[in-house]
Design a protein around this motif. Structure first.
Motif, PDB file in Angstrom:
ATOM      1  N   ALA A 109       0.839  -1.188   0.000  1.00 51.41           N
ATOM      2  CA  ALA A 109       0.000   0.000   0.000  1.00 51.41           C
ATOM      3  C   ALA A 109       0.877   1.242   0.000  1.00 51.41           C
ATOM      4  O   ALA A 109       2.022   1.215   0.443  1.00 51.41           O
ATOM      5  N   GLY A 110       0.341   2.311  -0.548  1.00 55.62           N
ATOM      6  CA  GLY A 110       1.015   3.611  -0.431  1.00 55.62           C
ATOM      7  C   GLY A 110       2.187   3.807  -1.370  1.00 55.62           C
ATOM      8  O   GLY A 110       2.924   4.775  -1.231  1.00 55.62           O
ATOM      9  N   VAL A 111       2.396   2.912  -2.300  1.00 55.14           N
ATOM     10  CA  VAL A 111       3.469   3.135  -3.285  1.00 55.14           C
ATOM     11  C   VAL A 111       2.826   3.607  -4.577  1.00 55.14           C
ATOM     12  O   VAL A 111       1.964   2.933  -5.120  1.00 55.14           O
ATOM     13  N   PRO A 112       3.215   4.769  -5.031  1.00 56.72           N
ATOM     14  CA  PRO A 112       2.631   5.272  -6.280  1.00 56.72           C
ATOM     15  C   PRO A 112       3.039   4.386  -7.449  1.00 56.72           C
ATOM     16  O   PRO A 112       4.005   3.626  -7.347  1.00 56.72           O
ATOM     17  N   PRO A 113       2.298   4.470  -8.573  1.00 55.30           N
ATOM     18  CA  PRO A 113       2.663   3.658  -9.736  1.00 55.30           C
ATOM     19  C   PRO A 113       4.070   4.013 -10.240  1.00 55.30           C
ATOM     20  O   PRO A 113       4.520   5.145 -10.078  1.00 55.30           O
ATOM     21  N   ILE A 114       4.714   3.049 -10.861  1.00 58.19           N
ATOM     22  CA  ILE A 114       6.042   3.285 -11.433  1.00 58.19           C
ATOM     23  C   ILE A 114       5.861   3.731 -12.872  1.00 58.19           C
ATOM     24  O   ILE A 114       5.182   3.070 -13.660  1.00 58.19           O
ATOM     25  N   GLU A 115       6.499   4.860 -13.189  1.00 54.16           N
ATOM     26  CA  GLU A 115       6.424   5.347 -14.561  1.00 54.16           C
ATOM     27  C   GLU A 115       7.672   4.928 -15.304  1.00 54.16           C
ATOM     28  O   GLU A 115       8.789   5.194 -14.861  1.00 54.16           O
ATOM     29  N   THR A 161       6.211  -2.923 -27.899  1.00 52.11           N
ATOM     30  CA  THR A 161       6.748  -4.199 -27.402  1.00 52.11           C
ATOM     31  C   THR A 161       6.280  -4.504 -25.981  1.00 52.11           C
ATOM     32  O   THR A 161       6.791  -5.417 -25.336  1.00 52.11           O
ATOM     33  N   ILE A 162       5.303  -3.734 -25.503  1.00 52.82           N
ATOM     34  CA  ILE A 162       4.970  -3.813 -24.074  1.00 52.82           C
ATOM     35  C   ILE A 162       4.419  -5.189 -23.666  1.00 52.82           C
ATOM     36  O   ILE A 162       4.589  -5.606 -22.529  1.00 52.82           O
ATOM     37  N   TYR A 163       3.818  -5.912 -24.601  1.00 57.64           N
ATOM     38  CA  TYR A 163       3.324  -7.257 -24.270  1.00 57.64           C
ATOM     39  C   TYR A 163       4.475  -8.234 -24.036  1.00 57.64           C
ATOM     40  O   TYR A 163       4.293  -9.331 -23.527  1.00 57.64           O
ATOM     41  N   GLY A 164       5.664  -7.818 -24.432  1.00 58.05           N
ATOM     42  CA  GLY A 164       6.828  -8.681 -24.236  1.00 58.05           C
ATOM     43  C   GLY A 164       7.627  -8.314 -22.999  1.00 58.05           C
ATOM     44  O   GLY A 164       8.701  -8.869 -22.755  1.00 58.05           O
ATOM     45  N   ALA A 165       7.102  -7.360 -22.204  1.00 59.27           N
ATOM     46  CA  ALA A 165       7.823  -6.937 -20.998  1.00 59.27           C
ATOM     47  C   ALA A 165       7.732  -8.035 -19.950  1.00 59.27           C
ATOM     48  O   ALA A 165       6.642  -8.486 -19.606  1.00 59.27           O
ATOM     49  N   THR A 166       8.912  -8.442 -19.460  1.00 58.65           N
ATOM     50  CA  THR A 166       8.892  -9.503 -18.455  1.00 58.65           C
ATOM     51  C   THR A 166       9.448  -9.031 -17.122  1.00 58.65           C
ATOM     52  O   THR A 166       9.589  -9.810 -16.193  1.00 58.65           O
ATOM     53  N   ALA A 167       9.791  -7.744 -17.036  1.00 54.35           N
ATOM     54  CA  ALA A 167      10.205  -7.168 -15.748  1.00 54.35           C
ATOM     55  C   ALA A 167      10.165  -5.657 -15.845  1.00 54.35           C
ATOM     56  O   ALA A 167      10.137  -5.094 -16.943  1.00 54.35           O
ATOM     57  N   ILE A 168      10.132  -5.023 -14.688  1.00 58.05           N
ATOM     58  CA  ILE A 168      10.336  -3.581 -14.586  1.00 58.05           C
ATOM     59  C   ILE A 168      11.699  -3.412 -13.932  1.00 58.05           C
ATOM     60  O   ILE A 168      12.016  -4.126 -12.976  1.00 58.05           O
ATOM     61  N   ILE A 169      12.514  -2.502 -14.478  1.00 57.78           N
ATOM     62  CA  ILE A 169      13.830  -2.310 -13.865  1.00 57.78           C
ATOM     63  C   ILE A 169      14.006  -0.835 -13.514  1.00 57.78           C
ATOM     64  O   ILE A 169      13.785   0.045 -14.348  1.00 57.78           O
ATOM     65  N   LEU A 170      14.383  -0.606 -12.245  1.00 61.11           N
ATOM     66  CA  LEU A 170      14.584   0.758 -11.767  1.00 61.11           C
ATOM     67  C   LEU A 170      16.069   1.073 -11.678  1.00 61.11           C
ATOM     68  O   LEU A 170      16.892   0.178 -11.475  1.00 61.11           O
ATOM     69  N   ALA A 171      16.383   2.348 -11.804  1.00 57.95           N
ATOM     70  CA  ALA A 171      17.756   2.794 -11.561  1.00 57.95           C
ATOM     71  C   ALA A 171      18.064   2.626 -10.078  1.00 57.95           C
ATOM     72  O   ALA A 171      17.160   2.757  -9.244  1.00 57.95           O
ATOM     73  N   PRO A 172      19.307   2.349  -9.719  1.00 56.79           N
ATOM     74  CA  PRO A 172      19.644   2.144  -8.307  1.00 56.79           C
ATOM     75  C   PRO A 172      19.298   3.349  -7.438  1.00 56.79           C
ATOM     76  O   PRO A 172      18.993   3.191  -6.255  1.00 56.79           O
ATOM     77  N   THR A 173      19.322   4.542  -8.030  1.00 56.28           N
ATOM     78  CA  THR A 173      19.033   5.742  -7.243  1.00 56.28           C
ATOM     79  C   THR A 173      17.575   6.193  -7.379  1.00 56.28           C
ATOM     80  O   THR A 173      17.221   7.298  -6.983  1.00 56.28           O
ATOM     81  N   HIS A 174      16.732   5.340  -7.937  1.00 56.63           N
ATOM     82  CA  HIS A 174      15.329   5.708  -8.123  1.00 56.63           C
ATOM     83  C   HIS A 174      14.661   5.909  -6.763  1.00 56.63           C
ATOM     84  O   HIS A 174      14.836   5.086  -5.860  1.00 56.63           O
ATOM     85  N   PRO A 175      13.895   6.988  -6.589  1.00 54.61           N
ATOM     86  CA  PRO A 175      13.323   7.307  -5.272  1.00 54.61           C
ATOM     87  C   PRO A 175      12.366   6.248  -4.719  1.00 54.61           C
ATOM     88  O   PRO A 175      12.178   6.166  -3.510  1.00 54.61           O
ATOM     89  N   LEU A 176      11.773   5.422  -5.588  1.00 49.01           N
ATOM     90  CA  LEU A 176      10.804   4.445  -5.083  1.00 49.01           C
ATOM     91  C   LEU A 176      11.454   3.180  -4.530  1.00 49.01           C
ATOM     92  O   LEU A 176      10.787   2.369  -3.878  1.00 49.01           O
ATOM     93  N   VAL A 177      12.739   3.031  -4.774  1.00 51.65           N
ATOM     94  CA  VAL A 177      13.391   1.782  -4.398  1.00 51.65           C
ATOM     95  C   VAL A 177      13.237   1.504  -2.896  1.00 51.65           C
ATOM     96  O   VAL A 177      12.856   0.404  -2.486  1.00 51.65           O
ATOM     97  N   ALA A 178      13.486   2.519  -2.082  1.00 50.70           N
ATOM     98  CA  ALA A 178      13.425   2.329  -0.625  1.00 50.70           C
ATOM     99  C   ALA A 178      12.025   1.897  -0.192  1.00 50.70           C
ATOM    100  O   ALA A 178      11.857   0.965   0.603  1.00 50.70           O
ATOM    101  N   LYS A 179      11.009   2.545  -0.759  1.00 48.41           N
ATOM    102  CA  LYS A 179       9.623   2.221  -0.387  1.00 48.41           C
ATOM    103  C   LYS A 179       9.261   0.800  -0.747  1.00 48.41           C
ATOM    104  O   LYS A 179       8.565   0.107  -0.014  1.00 48.41           O
ATOM    105  N   LEU A 180       9.747   0.376  -1.905  1.00 47.07           N
ATOM    106  CA  LEU A 180       9.430  -0.973  -2.344  1.00 47.07           C
ATOM    107  C   LEU A 180      10.052  -2.013  -1.419  1.00 47.07           C
ATOM    108  O   LEU A 180       9.488  -3.079  -1.202  1.00 47.07           O
ATOM    109  N   LEU A 181      11.208  -1.682  -0.916  1.00 50.24           N
ATOM    110  CA  LEU A 181      11.918  -2.651  -0.089  1.00 50.24           C
ATOM    111  C   LEU A 181      11.378  -2.716   1.338  1.00 50.24           C
ATOM    112  O   LEU A 181      11.596  -3.704   2.037  1.00 50.24           O
ATOM    113  N   GLU A 182      10.680  -1.661   1.756  1.00 53.00           N
ATOM    114  CA  GLU A 182      10.121  -1.644   3.112  1.00 53.00           C
ATOM    115  C   GLU A 182       9.255  -2.874   3.334  1.00 53.00           C
ATOM    116  O   GLU A 182       8.295  -3.085   2.596  1.00 53.00           O
TER     117      GLU A 182
END
Length: 835
Positions: free
Chosen positions: A242-248, A256-277
Motif C-alpha cells: 500500500a502507499g506506493v505510487p505507480p512506477i512510470e 513491445t509492451i506485451y513482451g515486458a517480463t520485468a520492470i527495472i529501476l535505476a539504483p538511485t530511483h526514489p521508489l526503491v526504498a519504499k518498495l523494499l520496506e
RNA sequence: GCCCGGGUGGCGGAAUGGCAGACGCUGAGGACUUAAAAUCCUCCGGGGAUUUUUCCUCAUGUGGGUUCGACUCCCACCCCGGGCACCA
C-alpha cells in the motif's frame, strides 16, 4: 640585385599597416559587411604551427574579402580564465594573472609577427573585469528568467586534497592527479546550472538553418548530443504494497509492451526504498544496492560493465496485458535519462536480453520481422530490435510497428495510464566550478533572506586580488574571508558570497558579440552594432569544439534573442573546421614534445613562408603532417617569385598600366597574358568557392614556372605587358603572403600600398581572350585515348571527326571496324565507339 | 554497436563523369663554379615491345554494377582515423 629578406620586409610592412590603420573597421551600414572569426585561443605556453594554420586560413579569407570591397571585421582575443593558469600558479607559487598575462603577451607577439590582419583595438581578454562583469550580468538575467538554478549534483572529490577535482584532474582511470595512489570519490554538492534544456527543441530544430553551411558531421554531432527521441511514458501499478505510487517507465517502443517480463529501476530511483520496506529480501538487497550506487566516475567503464540486478520482491501490473511482472533494480538503468525506470523486453532489446538471460527471466517475442523466418523465443540467440509486425499483442497483433506505436499510445492516453512524450539526452549545463580563476557567480546568501542576486549596480563582483591557492581544502574563494563576507543587498545584514566561479565555456559563449563593441561600459554591446555585424559570416576553428562550445554559443544566442538583445536565431552563419597540424602522426602538443614553434619558423623563414606552407601542404580541412623538408620548397618558391620581380622591376617600374588591346599582341605576349588571366580565374575560384588554398598556390607556382621558361621576357614582351603579368601575380599572392606582395607591389612602381588595391577582375574582352583558341583534344576509341589532335576552339563535330580519322594513331584502332557512335564534347574530347 | 571522415607514385597531395598522378618534397642527371652552396634546365608509377622516335599494357583499398567513358555515381566488402555510446 636585391635579396629576399623576409625579416626586414615583414617588419617594414607591418609598421606601415599599423600607421595607416588598415585593419581597423567600424560598423557602416552603407557598406556590405563580412565578419570572419577564428576561435579565440587559450593562451598556454607558446604558439605553434598548429595554432598558426587556423589564423592563416582566417587571414586569407579576411584579406580576400577586403580586396573584394567588403567592410571586414576580423578581431582577436584571449580565452584567459581556466584551470591551467591556476595549476601553474600553485606549482610556481605565483598569481594566475601573472602566468596568463605573460602567455598573452607571448601569443600576441607571435600573431603580430605573422602579420595577421586583426583590428587590435577590439582585443578582449576574458579574465578582465570589463569582460567578466557581463558574464555576471547575463547570469542575473537568466536567474530572473528562471534559466539559472541550483541543484545537488555529483562532483569528483579527492579525500587527500579535500577538494573538488575537474574531470581532467582525474587520471589513470579514477585517481587524483596529485595523489596518484588516491581514488577519487563522488560527492553531492549544490551546484549552479543553466537551463539549456529549456531550448532543447530549438537547438535541434534550428540546426536546419545551418544545413549546407556547417559541416554535416558537426550538425550530426550536435543532433546526437541533444538526442531527441519520441517515446511514451507508461504507468505500472505496484501490487502487494500500500502507499506506493505507480512506477512510470519511459520507452520508445511501447509496441513491445506485451513482451515486458520485468520492470527495472535505476539504483538511485526514489521508489526503491519504499518498495523494499517490509520486503522479505530487504536486508540482502540493500547491501547489493549500496554497491551499485557506488558507481565509478568513468562513464567509459559503464558501457562494458557487466549488468547487475537485484529483485525487490515486489511486482507490478502491466496495464496492457494485466500481467504481474517482477520489479528489479538494475545497474544499467540511468536515473538521469527518461524516468529512471524501464520495462525489460528481452526479445527486442539487446541490454534487456543480456539482463534477462543472466537472471533467468522469461523471454517473449512480440514483434515478428516483415520478411524472413519468424522468431522463436525458445531458440532466440539475440534480440530483434527492428520494426516489424506486432505479434501476441492482444488487439494490436498484426499491426506494423509504427502503427502499433500510435495506437498503443492513444490507448494508454484514453486509459489514463500513459502518454506520448519526447525526451532528450541533453542535460542542463552545470557551470559551477570550485576554483579561483573564473568569473565569480554574483549571488549572496543571507541568513534572513536566503539567496539574493547581487544588484546590477554592484557589478562586477571582483575576484579578490590575493587568494590563497594551495589546491587543497575549501575552494580558494571560500577561504578568502574578505571575499566571502559581505552584506545582504536586501537587509544590509551580514551575508556570505557564493564562492563558486563559472565554467569558462560561459566566456566563450558570447565573446564574439563583445568584439562588435568591446569597450562599452553601459551594456554588453550596442544592439545596432551587433545587428550590423551579425551573424558571423565565417567562423573557423578545430573540430574539438564541435559540440560544447558551439552548442553553448547557440544556446546563449537564443537566450539573448529572448531577452530582446539580438534578432537572429543562430550566431554563426558558416562554420569551417580545419584539420590539425601533426608531427610524427600525432597532434602537436607541449606534453608530447613535438611542437614546431611559430616564432622559430618566422625567424628561420619569415612569416610569409610559414603561412604559405601551412596553406600549401594540405587542403585546410585535412590534417597536415609537418615536414621540415617541404617548407624549404615554399621558401624557394617565394625567392623565385621575388627574383623575377626584382629582375624586371627597373625596366617596368615606370611603364604605364597596360590598356588591354588584343590586336596588338604578338604570340609570346598572348600566351603569357592568357595564362596569367586563366590563373587568375582559377585562383579566384579556389579562394571563393572551394577554399582550396593548396591548389590556388599550385596555380601560381605554375604561372611562375611558365614565366621562367619564357625568359628572357624582354625579348618580345613589352614593358607594360610584363608589368601587367607581374602585378597580377603579386595580387594573387597578396592574401596568403601579404608582406612580400606589398614589397613587390612597391618595387613594380605603385605609389599606393597594395592594401588599397582591389582583387583583379577581367573585362569581357579579356575573358574572351583568356579562352584558348587552339585546343589539344584527346581522341578516344572505345573510351581509351589513342591520340591527341590540335583543333581550333569551337570547331564543329564533323570537322573534328574528319581530322581525327586522319590521325595515324586513330587509324590504327579503327581500321577495318565500323564506327557505331560518336561522342563529341566541344572543346573537350572526342570518343569514337567502334565495332 | 551506432554516426561521420578517409584509402591515388618513395612522400604531401591534384583531378565539375572526359588525357590519372597538376604543384611541391625526395631522388637521379646536366649547366654554372677552382670547389661547394645557391641558382637554372631535364628526367622520375609498374610491366612489356622498340636501337631511336614511339607504341602497347596494368594501375586510384577489394569485388561487382551503371555509362561511349568512373579516382569521381550506385551496391557489397576490407582496412585506417575520429566522434558517440548501457539514452530504454
Amino acid at each position: 640585385m636585391a635579396e629576399y629578406k623576409p625579416q626586414e620586409i615583414e617588419a617594414k610592412w607591418q609598421q606601415r599597416w599599423a600607421e595607416a590603420r588598415v585593419f581597423e573597421t567600424e560598423a557602416d551600414p552603407s557598406k556590405p559587411k563580412y565578419y570572419v572569426l577564428e576561435m579565440l585561443p587559450y593562451p598556454s605556453g607558446t604558439m605553434h604551427m598548429g595554432h598558426m594554420r587556423n589564423y592563416a586560413i582566417g587571414d586569407v579569407v579576411a584579406r580576400v574579402k577586403r580586396m573584394r570591397g567588403f567592410n571586414v571585421l576580423h578581431p582577436m582575443g584571449w580565452d584567459a580564465f581556466g584551470l591551467p593558469a591556476e595549476n601553474a600558479a600553485i606549482k610556481n607559487n605565483t598569481h594566475p594573472r601573472v602566468w596568463t598575462n605573460n602567455n598573452i603577451a607571448e601569443f600576441q607577439k607571435t600573431l603580430r609577427r605573422f602579420g595577421f590582419s586583426y583590428d587590435w583595438r577590439r582585443e578582449i581578454s576574458t579574465c578582465e573585469p570589463e569582460y567578466y562583469r557581463w558574464n555576471q550580468w547575463f547570469f542575473l538575467r537568466m536567474l530572473e528568467k528562471g534559466l539559472a538554478y541550483r541543484k545537488k549534483s555529483r562532483v569528483n572529490w579527492c579525500p587527500k586534497c579535500c577538494t573538488v577535482l575537474a574531470n581532467e584532474q582525474v587520471v589513470n582511470g579514477g585517481y587524483c592527479w596529485r595523489h596518484e595512489d588516491t581514488l577519487v570519490e563522488t560527492r553531492e554538492l549544490e551546484q549552479w546550472f543553466l537551463k539549456t534544456t529549456a531550448y532543447s527543441d530549438q537547438l535541434v530544430d534550428e540546426l536546419k538553418e545551418l544545413e549546407g553551411s556547417w559541416p554535416e558531421r558537426v550538425i550530426a554531432m550536435q543532433r546526437n548530443w541533444i538526442g531527441r527521441s519520441q517515446g511514451a511514458r507508461v504507468k505500472f501499478n505496484v501490487c502487494d504494497v500500500a502507499g506506493v505510487p505507480p512506477i512510470e517507465i519511459f520507452t520508445t517502443r511501447i509496441d513491445t509492451i506485451y513482451g515486458a517480463t520485468a520492470i527495472i529501476l535505476a539504483p538511485t530511483h526514489p521508489l526503491v526504498a519504499k518498495l523494499l520496506e517490509g520486503s522479505s529480501i530487504r536486508s540482502g538487497a540493500e547491501a547489493q544496492l549500496a554497491q551499485m550506487r557506488q558507481t565509478s566516475v568513468k562513464t567509459e567503464d559503464l558501457a562494458t560493465a557487466e549488468k547487475v540486478g537485484v529483485f525487490t520482491g515486489r511486482h507490478a501490473l502491466n496495464p496492457f496485458s494485466g500481467e504481474r511482472i517482477p520489479i528489479w533494480v538494475g545497474n544499467f538503468v540511468l536515473m538521469e535519462y527518461g524516468t529512471g525506470a524501464i520495462m525489460a523486453v528481452p526479445a527486442h532489446d539487446a541490454r534487456d536480453f543480456e539482463f534477462c538471460q543472466k537472471y533467468h527471466l522469461p523471454i517473449r517475442v512480440v514483434v515478428q520481422p516483415v520478411n524472413g523466418t519468424p522468431l522463436d523465443e525458445k531458440s532466440l540467440k539475440e534480440s530483434f530490435g527492428d520494426y516489424g509486425v506486432s505479434f501476441h499483442s492482444g488487439i494490436f497483433s498484426g499491426l506494423p510497428s509504427e502503427e502499433a506505436i500510435q495506437k498503443m499510445v492513444a490507448f494508454a492516453e484514453q486509459g489514463g495510464f500513459g502518454r506520448g512524450e519526447i525526451v532528450f539526452r541533453l542535460r542542463d549545463w552545470g557551470i559551477s566550478r570550485q576554483r579561483y580563476w573564473g568569473t565569480p557567480i554574483p549571488v549572496v546568501y543571507c541568513p534572513e533572506h536566503g539567496m539574493q542576486p547581487v544588484p546590477d549596480s554592484d557589478l562586477p563582483v571582483l575576484l579578490p586580488p590575493n587568494p590563497k591557492l594551495t589546491g587543497e581544502g575549501e575552494s580558494p574563494l571560500a577561504s578568502t574571508p574578505e571575499f566571502v563576507n559581505t552584506t545582504c543587498p536586501k537587509c544590509g545584514g551580514p551575508a556570505r558570497r557564493e564562492t563558486d566561479t563559472m565554467d569558462t565555456f560561459v566566456d566563450s559563449s558570447w565573446y564574439f558579440y563583445r568584439y562588435c563593441d568591446p569597450h562599452n561600459d553601459k551594456v554588453p554591446f550596442d544592439r545596432a552594432k551587433v545587428s550590423y555585424w551579425f551573424p558571423i559570416d565565417q567562423y573557423i576553428g578545430g573540430i574539438t569544439h564541435a559540440i560544447l562550445h558551439l552548442l553553448y554559443s547557440r544556446f546563449w544566442c537564443k537566450v539573448m534573442r529572448d531577452l530582446g538583445l539580438v534578432t537572429h536565431n543562430e550566431p554563426i552563419a558558416r562554420l569551417f573546421t580545419q584539420g590539425m597540424v601533426q608531427k610524427g602522426g600525432v597532434a602537436m602538443s607541449k606534453s608530447r614534445g613535438n611542437v614546431v614553434g611559430a616564432i622559430e619558423m618566422a625567424e628561420k623563414y619569415g612569416a610569409d613562408t610559414g603561412r604559405i606552407y601551412t596553406l600549401f601542404a594540405a587542403p585546410p580541412e585535412k590534417d597536415l603532417e609537418w615536414s621540415e623538408e617541404s617548407i624549404e620548397g615554399s621558401w624557394r618558391f617565394l625567392n623565385r617569385v621575388f627574383r623575377l620581380v626584382d629582375k624586371h622591376a627597373p625596366a617596368i617600374r615606370d611603364a604605364k598600366n597596360w590598356n588591354f588591346d588584343a590586336a596588338s599582341m604578338n604570340d609570346k605576349e598572348r600566351d603569357l597574358i592568357r595564362l596569367t588571366y586563366q590563373t587568375m580565374l582559377r585562383v579566384t575560384q579556389d579562394f571563393e568557392k572551394r577554399w582550396h588554398f593548396n591548389s590556388a598556390i599550385a596555380q601560381v607556382m605554375e604561372l611562375t614556372n611558365e614565366i621562367y621558361l619564357a625568359e628572357p621576357l624582354e625579348n618580345g614582351v613589352r614593358p607594360e605587358i610584363r608589368k601587367e603579368v607581374l602585378q597580377i601575380l603579386t595580387l594573387l599572392l597578396a592574401p596568403m603572403t601579404p608582406h612580400i606582395a606589398e614589397e613587390m607591389w612597391e618595387m613594380l612602381g605603385n605609389k599606393d600600398g597594395l592594401w588599397k588595391a582591389s582583387w583583379p577582375v577581367l573585362a569581357e574582352q579579356q575573358l574572351e581572350m583568356a579562352k584558348d583558341d587552339e585546343i589539344d583534344m584527346p581522341v578516344q576509341v572505345n573510351g581509351r585515348v589513342r591520340a591527341t589532335i590540335q583543333v581550333a576552339a569551337g570547331l564543329g563535330e564533323s570537322e573534328v571527326v574528319a581530322k581525327a580519322k586522319a590521325d595515324p594513331g586513330v587509324v590504327r584502332h579503327i581500321e577495318g571496324k565500323q564506327i557505331v557512335k560518336v561522342i563529341f564534347v566541344p572543346n573537350k574530347l572526342l570518343n569514337l565507339v567502334v565495332k
